[in-house]
Design a protein around this motif. Structure first.
Motif, mmCIF file in Angstrom:
data_model
loop_
_atom_site.group_PDB
_atom_site.id
_atom_site.type_symbol
_atom_site.label_atom_id
_atom_site.label_comp_id
_atom_site.label_asym_id
_atom_site.label_seq_id
_atom_site.Cartn_x
_atom_site.Cartn_y
_atom_site.Cartn_z
ATOM 1 N N LYS A 36 0.838 -1.213 0.000
ATOM 2 C CA LYS A 36 0.000 0.000 0.000
ATOM 3 C C LYS A 36 0.868 1.255 0.000
ATOM 4 C CE LYS A 36 -3.889 -2.022 2.462
ATOM 5 N NZ LYS A 36 -5.074 -1.882 1.692
ATOM 6 N N TRP A 37 1.991 1.211 0.725
ATOM 7 C CA TRP A 37 2.891 2.359 0.785
ATOM 8 C C TRP A 37 3.512 2.628 -0.585
ATOM 9 C CZ3 TRP A 37 8.427 2.525 0.629
ATOM 10 C CH2 TRP A 37 8.981 3.746 1.007
ATOM 11 N N VAL A 38 3.961 1.587 -1.259
ATOM 12 C CA VAL A 38 4.561 1.732 -2.590
ATOM 13 C C VAL A 38 3.511 2.245 -3.569
ATOM 14 C CG1 VAL A 38 5.573 0.467 -4.528
ATOM 15 C CG2 VAL A 38 6.386 0.038 -2.211
ATOM 16 N N GLU A 47 9.365 -1.799 -9.050
ATOM 17 C CA GLU A 47 10.175 -0.596 -9.271
ATOM 18 C C GLU A 47 11.064 -0.256 -8.071
ATOM 19 O OE1 GLU A 47 8.019 2.779 -11.168
ATOM 20 O OE2 GLU A 47 6.294 1.442 -10.855
ATOM 21 N N MET A 48 10.825 -0.916 -6.955
ATOM 22 C CA MET A 48 11.592 -0.621 -5.749
ATOM 23 C C MET A 48 12.848 -1.484 -5.738
ATOM 24 S SD MET A 48 9.729 1.704 -4.475
ATOM 25 C CE MET A 48 10.436 1.979 -2.890
ATOM 26 N N HIS A 49 13.986 -0.854 -5.593
ATOM 27 C CA HIS A 49 15.272 -1.540 -5.537
ATOM 28 C C HIS A 49 16.014 -1.060 -4.293
ATOM 29 C CE1 HIS A 49 14.433 -2.967 -9.552
ATOM 30 N NE2 HIS A 49 14.230 -1.722 -9.941
ATOM 31 N N PRO A 50 15.651 -1.651 -3.136
ATOM 32 C CA PRO A 50 16.262 -1.171 -1.891
ATOM 33 C C PRO A 50 17.765 -1.461 -1.833
ATOM 34 C CG PRO A 50 14.920 -3.120 -1.485
ATOM 35 C CD PRO A 50 14.734 -2.752 -2.928
#
Length: 143
Positions: A36-38, A47-50
């Motif tokens: 939900k945050w993303v 798309e998130m690459h921590p």
């Protein structure tokens, strides 16, 4: 303020800082609030690459916040559960939530994401208080 006989609660500080940090690992997990945050930020999980840097910095910042919480506990001579919970609430209302919301208005950060972030901060502060409460009870039981 008289700090003679000053005993800083180092164990409570370290445990509470680690607890708040670990809450974040759970809080932002995709099966809890992470997805939900993303999405609130207009992105997808792919798309998130921590990288390790935000995790390391977050840990250090939670430890610093735990140190200051413990400092206030000692400086204000707080020994009760209601006092500790009140301190957690007041610190969040006064110092964490307002700049988070102000920053969102100026940067365009989505309010849904702000709500998730801000609630996590409050949860971390509550963990500070709960850790101090539980450890004080454990010390009383041990003596």
């Amino acid at each position: 303020m008289d700090f003679s006989g000053f005993a800083f609660p180092i164990v409570e500080t370290v445990v509470s800082g680690m607890a708040a940090f670990l809450l974040g690992l759970l809080w932002y997990h995709p099966k809890v609030l992470g997805k939900k945050w993303v999405e609130a930020r207009g992105k997808g999980l792919g798309e998130m690459h921590p990288t390790p840097l935000p995790i390391v910095v977050s840990f250090m910042l939670w430890m610093m916040a735990a140190f200051f919480f413990s400092f206030f506990v000692v400086a204000m001579d707080i020994h009760s559960a209601p006092g500790l919970i009140s301190l957690a609430c007041l610190l969040w209302v006064a110092f964490a939530m307002p700049p988070t919301i102000m920053g969102a208005f100026y940067t365009g950060y989505p309010l849904n994401a702000v709500a998730i972030d801000s609630a996590y901060q409050l949860g971390g502060y509550y963990l500070f208080a709960v850790t101090h409460i539980v450890m004080a009870d454990l010390l009383k039981a041990a003596t």
